[in-house]
Design an enzyme around this catalytic site. Structure first.
Site, mmCIF file in Angstrom:
data_model
loop_
_atom_site.group_PDB
_atom_site.id
_atom_site.type_symbol
_atom_site.label_atom_id
_atom_site.label_comp_id
_atom_site.label_asym_id
_atom_site.label_seq_id
_atom_site.Cartn_x
_atom_site.Cartn_y
_atom_site.Cartn_z
ATOM 1 N N ASP A 153 16.361 18.217 52.577
ATOM 2 C CA ASP A 153 15.253 18.299 53.683
ATOM 3 C C ASP A 153 14.479 16.720 53.327
ATOM 4 O OD1 ASP A 153 16.162 20.460 54.312
ATOM 5 O OD2 ASP A 153 14.601 21.607 52.878
ATOM 6 N N LYS A 154 13.803 16.683 54.510
ATOM 7 C CA LYS A 154 12.744 15.404 54.153
ATOM 8 C C LYS A 154 11.872 15.214 53.093
ATOM 9 C CE LYS A 154 8.936 13.320 56.804
ATOM 10 N NZ LYS A 154 8.043 13.193 58.167
#
Length: 323
Positions: A153-154
């Site tokens: 995830d970012k």
């Protein structure tokens, strides 16, 4: 890996802009509003894109920038001289620094910082890991998704492996599907866990909130093992090991058992009652260990990286006592 072992196609949308387009409005469109006429004349572009170009002055009618609501009567000359759409940047190399942990002819292992998006997509057409990889090694343009085989995830930091050849990518995907890639994370979760355990609960799209994932009966199989490594007032540091790699897996599973990650804006509580925890700006999740079989040599390989500075500082503060 709270990240996926499935992939986004690299194909661009069909409404990519040409550099310049000139059209004369036919008389049969006379009486329509300009924005309505444009939608019929340029079906390869979305209505929102055309409206945006009108507002920004990239569309001219008889040499002037018009109002979208003005009527056309036929015979007007339409010029569209817009910049390339943002999707084009998804394929462009960008000079973005990467923390390389290991590299040979087949593999590239990086320590991804929090805040770096892995794949280009809506709202993030540039500045991604894929753009950085294409700048570092132009040959990766010949490998699907620039060799990316899994995601973080970012706002999750830590280890990722990238395949530098098609053969390496095929083998790494096979290992991911066979669940033989070893992925270990540090996660700071809310509440006080007394012991480790396993969460075996299928994950799929949330039935009503489509931007979220959830434990659902018709979801895909998902298994997370967790072990308590350190306890603090209000929170517990755990090590998580993934068997599967569903989207947001650790975040969803820990929230499912009542212990969401600190700093998680989607699955966590807004407040923990400790200013240090409440101020942490991202989910407290770090992929610290990665193990796999080398796709060419067959040798078992593993890498480990330390906690990033923000996560380490949070833990050091907690070790100093209540606040």
């Amino acid at each position: 890996m709270n990240e996926r072992a499935d992939y986004i196609p690299a194909d661009l949308p069909a409404d990519d802009a040409d550099a310049c387009e000139v059209v004369t409005i036919p008389v049969e469109l006379g009486g329509l509003r300009l924005d309505q006429a444009l939608a019929r004349l340029f079906p390869q572009h979305s209505r929102s894109r055309l409206q945006g170009w009108l507002k920004e002055g990239w569309i001219r009618v008889d040499g002037a920038s018009p109002d979208a609501r003005r009527k056309v009567w036929g015979g007007e000359c339409i010029e569209i001289d817009a910049p390339p759409p943002p999707e084009v940047a998804a394929e462009l190399p960008e000079d973005i620094p990467l923390a390389v942990v290991f590299e040979d002819d087949d593999l590239l292992v990086i320590d991804k910082p929090a805040g770096l998006v892995v794949h280009p997509g809506s709202g993030n057409w540039s500045g991604t890991l894929l753009n950085a990889l294409l700048h570092r090694n132009s040959a990766l343009a010949g490998v699907p998704r620039a060799g990316i085989v899994h995601r973080l995830d970012k706002d999750t930091s830590g280890l990722m492996v990238v395949a530098k050849t098609l053969a390496a990518q095929t083998e790494l995907v096979r290992q991911l599907q066979a669940r033989t890639v070893r992925r270990h994370y540090r996660a700071l979760v809310q509440g006080e866990l007394t012991a480790g355990g396993t969460v075996d609960a299928p994950i799929g799209r949330h039935p009503t909130q489509r931007t979220r994932m959830a434990v659902v009966g018709n979801g895909r199989p998902a298994v997370t093992h967790y072990l308590v490594t350190e306890r603090f007032p209000r929170v517990t540091l755990v090590e998580c090991r993934l068997e599967t790699g569903r989207t947001h897996q650790i975040r969803v599973h820990m929230a499912h058992i009542g212990h969401p990650l600190v700093g998680d804006p989607v699955y966590g509580a807004r407040r923990c009652g400790d200013v240090r925890l409440d101020a942490f700006p991202r989910q407290a999740l770090h992929a610290f260990r990665l193990g796999l079989v080398h796709p060419r040599s067959g040798a078992a390989m593993s890498w480990e990286v330390p906690m990033p500075a923000d996560f380490a500082a949070l833990l050091d503060g907690l070790r100093g006592g209540p606040r």
